[in-house]
Design a protein around this motif. Structure first.
Motif, PDB file in Angstrom:
ATOM      1  N   LEU A  15      -6.663  -7.071   5.824  1.00  0.00           N
ATOM      2  CA  LEU A  15      -5.369  -6.757   5.224  1.00  0.00           C
ATOM      3  C   LEU A  15      -4.760  -5.550   5.917  1.00  0.00           C
ATOM      4  O   LEU A  15      -5.393  -4.506   6.041  1.00  0.00           O
ATOM      5  CB  LEU A  15      -5.525  -6.484   3.726  1.00  0.00           C
ATOM      6  N   LEU A  48      -9.344 -21.916  -7.715  1.00  0.00           N
ATOM      7  CA  LEU A  48      -9.533 -20.610  -8.317  1.00  0.00           C
ATOM      8  C   LEU A  48     -10.413 -20.768  -9.546  1.00  0.00           C
ATOM      9  O   LEU A  48     -10.236 -21.720 -10.316  1.00  0.00           O
ATOM     10  CB  LEU A  48      -8.175 -20.025  -8.705  1.00  0.00           C
ATOM     11  N   LEU A  59      -9.724 -10.965  -5.844  1.00  0.00           N
ATOM     12  CA  LEU A  59      -8.649 -10.018  -6.109  1.00  0.00           C
ATOM     13  C   LEU A  59      -9.273  -8.673  -6.413  1.00  0.00           C
ATOM     14  O   LEU A  59     -10.206  -8.594  -7.205  1.00  0.00           O
ATOM     15  CB  LEU A  59      -7.828 -10.488  -7.299  1.00  0.00           C
ATOM     16  N   TYR A 105      -1.826  -9.983   7.176  1.00  0.00           N
ATOM     17  CA  TYR A 105      -3.238  -9.956   7.515  1.00  0.00           C
ATOM     18  C   TYR A 105      -3.375 -10.153   9.024  1.00  0.00           C
ATOM     19  O   TYR A 105      -2.539 -10.791   9.675  1.00  0.00           O
ATOM     20  CB  TYR A 105      -4.002 -11.090   6.825  1.00  0.00           C
ATOM     21  N   TYR A 109     -11.212 -13.040 -11.068  1.00  0.00           N
ATOM     22  CA  TYR A 109     -11.317 -14.421 -10.619  1.00  0.00           C
ATOM     23  C   TYR A 109     -11.630 -14.455  -9.140  1.00  0.00           C
ATOM     24  O   TYR A 109     -11.531 -13.454  -8.439  1.00  0.00           O
ATOM     25  CB  TYR A 109     -10.055 -15.218 -10.930  1.00  0.00           C
ATOM     26  N   TYR A 145     -10.587 -20.917  -0.060  1.00  0.00           N
ATOM     27  CA  TYR A 145      -9.559 -21.401   0.856  1.00  0.00           C
ATOM     28  C   TYR A 145     -10.216 -22.195   1.973  1.00  0.00           C
ATOM     29  O   TYR A 145     -11.372 -21.960   2.341  1.00  0.00           O
ATOM     30  CB  TYR A 145      -8.797 -20.236   1.500  1.00  0.00           C
ATOM     31  N   ARG A 203     -12.059 -18.448 -12.858  1.00  0.00           N
ATOM     32  CA  ARG A 203     -11.973 -17.173 -13.571  1.00  0.00           C
ATOM     33  C   ARG A 203     -13.354 -16.717 -14.017  1.00  0.00           C
ATOM     34  O   ARG A 203     -14.293 -17.512 -14.110  1.00  0.00           O
ATOM     35  CB  ARG A 203     -11.052 -17.324 -14.787  1.00  0.00           C
ATOM     36  N   TYR A 215      -2.844 -17.564  -2.779  1.00  0.00           N
ATOM     37  CA  TYR A 215      -1.857 -17.135  -1.802  1.00  0.00           C
ATOM     38  C   TYR A 215      -1.354 -18.349  -1.013  1.00  0.00           C
ATOM     39  O   TYR A 215      -2.109 -19.284  -0.756  1.00  0.00           O
ATOM     40  CB  TYR A 215      -2.467 -16.164  -0.795  1.00  0.00           C
ATOM     41  N   ARG A 225       0.223 -15.923  -9.242  1.00  0.00           N
ATOM     42  CA  ARG A 225      -0.754 -16.058  -8.165  1.00  0.00           C
ATOM     43  C   ARG A 225      -2.155 -16.307  -8.700  1.00  0.00           C
ATOM     44  O   ARG A 225      -2.997 -16.818  -7.992  1.00  0.00           O
ATOM     45  CB  ARG A 225      -0.748 -14.802  -7.293  1.00  0.00           C
ATOM     46  N   TYR A 285       2.184 -10.011   2.066  1.00  0.00           N
ATOM     47  CA  TYR A 285       1.030  -9.434   2.750  1.00  0.00           C
ATOM     48  C   TYR A 285       1.073  -9.769   4.242  1.00  0.00           C
ATOM     49  O   TYR A 285       1.485 -10.870   4.629  1.00  0.00           O
ATOM     50  CB  TYR A 285      -0.269  -9.995   2.162  1.00  0.00           C
ATOM     51  N   GLY A 304      -5.508  -5.189  -8.545  1.00  0.00           N
ATOM     52  CA  GLY A 304      -4.723  -6.359  -8.920  1.00  0.00           C
ATOM     53  C   GLY A 304      -3.646  -6.771  -7.939  1.00  0.00           C
ATOM     54  O   GLY A 304      -2.903  -7.717  -8.190  1.00  0.00           O
ATOM     55  N   PHE A 305      -3.527  -6.088  -6.798  1.00  0.00           N
ATOM     56  CA  PHE A 305      -2.469  -6.430  -5.854  1.00  0.00           C
ATOM     57  C   PHE A 305      -2.988  -7.031  -4.562  1.00  0.00           C
ATOM     58  O   PHE A 305      -2.251  -7.711  -3.862  1.00  0.00           O
ATOM     59  CB  PHE A 305      -1.645  -5.186  -5.501  1.00  0.00           C
ATOM     60  N   LYS A 306      -4.238  -6.777  -4.251  1.00  0.00           N
ATOM     61  CA  LYS A 306      -4.742  -7.179  -2.937  1.00  0.00           C
ATOM     62  C   LYS A 306      -5.878  -8.171  -3.082  1.00  0.00           C
ATOM     63  O   LYS A 306      -6.711  -8.041  -3.970  1.00  0.00           O
ATOM     64  CB  LYS A 306      -5.247  -5.960  -2.170  1.00  0.00           C
ATOM     65  N   THR A 307      -5.897  -9.145  -2.193  1.00  0.00           N
ATOM     66  CA  THR A 307      -7.007 -10.082  -2.143  1.00  0.00           C
ATOM     67  C   THR A 307      -7.837  -9.784  -0.916  1.00  0.00           C
ATOM     68  O   THR A 307      -7.311  -9.633   0.184  1.00  0.00           O
ATOM     69  CB  THR A 307      -6.492 -11.532  -2.116  1.00  0.00           C
ATOM     70  N   ILE A 308      -9.148  -9.695  -1.130  1.00  0.00           N
ATOM     71  CA  ILE A 308     -10.090  -9.420  -0.047  1.00  0.00           C
ATOM     72  C   ILE A 308     -10.776 -10.723   0.304  1.00  0.00           C
ATOM     73  O   ILE A 308     -11.243 -11.446  -0.586  1.00  0.00           O
ATOM     74  CB  ILE A 308     -11.127  -8.384  -0.495  1.00  0.00           C
ATOM     75  N   PHE A 309     -10.848 -11.023   1.590  1.00  0.00           N
ATOM     76  CA  PHE A 309     -11.418 -12.279   2.052  1.00  0.00           C
ATOM     77  C   PHE A 309     -12.768 -12.073   2.716  1.00  0.00           C
ATOM     78  O   PHE A 309     -12.993 -11.081   3.418  1.00  0.00           O
ATOM     79  CB  PHE A 309     -10.480 -12.952   3.068  1.00  0.00           C
ATOM     80  N   GLY A 310     -13.660 -13.028   2.491  1.00  0.00           N
ATOM     81  CA  GLY A 310     -14.883 -13.074   3.263  1.00  0.00           C
ATOM     82  C   GLY A 310     -14.587 -13.584   4.665  1.00  0.00           C
ATOM     83  O   GLY A 310     -13.483 -14.074   4.933  1.00  0.00           O
ATOM     84  N   PHE A 347      -5.016 -22.585   0.157  1.00  0.00           N
ATOM     85  CA  PHE A 347      -5.677 -22.383  -1.131  1.00  0.00           C
ATOM     86  C   PHE A 347      -6.231 -23.688  -1.676  1.00  0.00           C
ATOM     87  O   PHE A 347      -5.547 -24.714  -1.667  1.00  0.00           O
ATOM     88  CB  PHE A 347      -4.663 -21.790  -2.117  1.00  0.00           C
ATOM     89  N   GLN A 404     -11.395 -17.027  -5.514  1.00  0.00           N
ATOM     90  CA  GLN A 404     -10.663 -18.130  -4.894  1.00  0.00           C
ATOM     91  C   GLN A 404     -11.415 -18.672  -3.691  1.00  0.00           C
ATOM     92  O   GLN A 404     -12.168 -17.936  -3.041  1.00  0.00           O
ATOM     93  CB  GLN A 404      -9.285 -17.647  -4.415  1.00  0.00           C
TER      94      GLN A 404
END
Lengths: 112, 114
Positions: free
Chosen positions: B46, A49, A93, B36, A32, A36, A51, B103, B98, B34, A97-103, A46, A34
């Protein structure tokens, strides 16, 4: 490695028009995506979201599309207002499955 | 809904001094937490994440460390700050759902190392 690209140039539009922001990603198959909003000096908030099995998602004046073939998401704000002026971040994500990467985000300016 | 408390809002510290930033979470239990960092005009990098008490994963080798002494407390530390540690530090929480709510971020700490 996973990479997210958003237009680094600011987007300037007139009040009442539709703002369209683009998010492209590579080396990645996210479950999925997201979006922000971030105002200067504040933490991101946020918004939406979507999928991988959804083509489109709407929330009030916001609309997000997700094209997994093109590896692209479009974020639309219809009937834009000066209060919509902010930086909009796309986020994914990671495969673990634990970390979200942002642009890096795209700055939107809506002129009255 | 979740609320993140993060303090202080701004901080000016000399090079070589220690650092401790604290983040606490309300409204959820057993969140993923987290840290950041955001440089001026840049995206969010991160630094650390934690899936439980005492469990810390580091993303970037650096002068910083993190700890999670309680379920809803996350601390970012440094023994000796560098000029390159300046930036906007954000704590974020992701609850067990989540995937639906994204977040929740704190209001951030603006750190300037001089």
């Amino acid at each position: 490695s996973q990479k997210i690209e958003q237009n680094s140039e600011a987007l300037n539009i007139q009040e009442g028009k539709t703002a369209t922001l683009t998010c492209n990603y590579t080396n990645y198959s996210p479950a999925y995506l997201q979006w922000y909003r971030q105002d200067p000096g504040r933490g991101p908030v946020f918004l939406l979201l979507i999928r991988e099995n959804e083509k489109e998602k709407r929330k009030e004046r916001l609309k997000v599309t997700f094209d997994t073939t093109l590896k692209q998401s479009l974020f639309h704000i219809t009937a834009s207002q000066p209060a919509d002026s902010a930086t909009y971040l796309c986020a994914l994500l990671d495969t673990g499955g634990f970390k979200t990467i942002f642009g890096a985000g795209t700055r939107l300016f809506v002129k009255a | 809904s979740q609320t993140i408390h993060q303090w202080p809002a701004t901080l000016v510290q000399p090079v070589g001094s220690p650092l401790s930033l604290e983040c606490t979470v309300e409204g959820t239990s057993n969140p993923n937490l987290y840290w950041y960092r955001q440089a001026a005009g840049r995206g969010l990098q991160l630094l650390f994440y934690s899936v439980g008490i005492g469990q810390i994963s580091s993303e970037v080798p650096q002068n910083l460390s993190a700890s999670r002494p309680q379920d809803r407390q996350f601390i970012l530390s440094s023994k000796k700050l560098l000029l390159s540690d300046s930036g906007f530090y954000l704590c974020a929480s992701a609850g067990t759902v989540r995937a639906n709510y994204g977040y929740t971020f704190g209001s951030g700490t603006r750190l300037t190392v001089v």
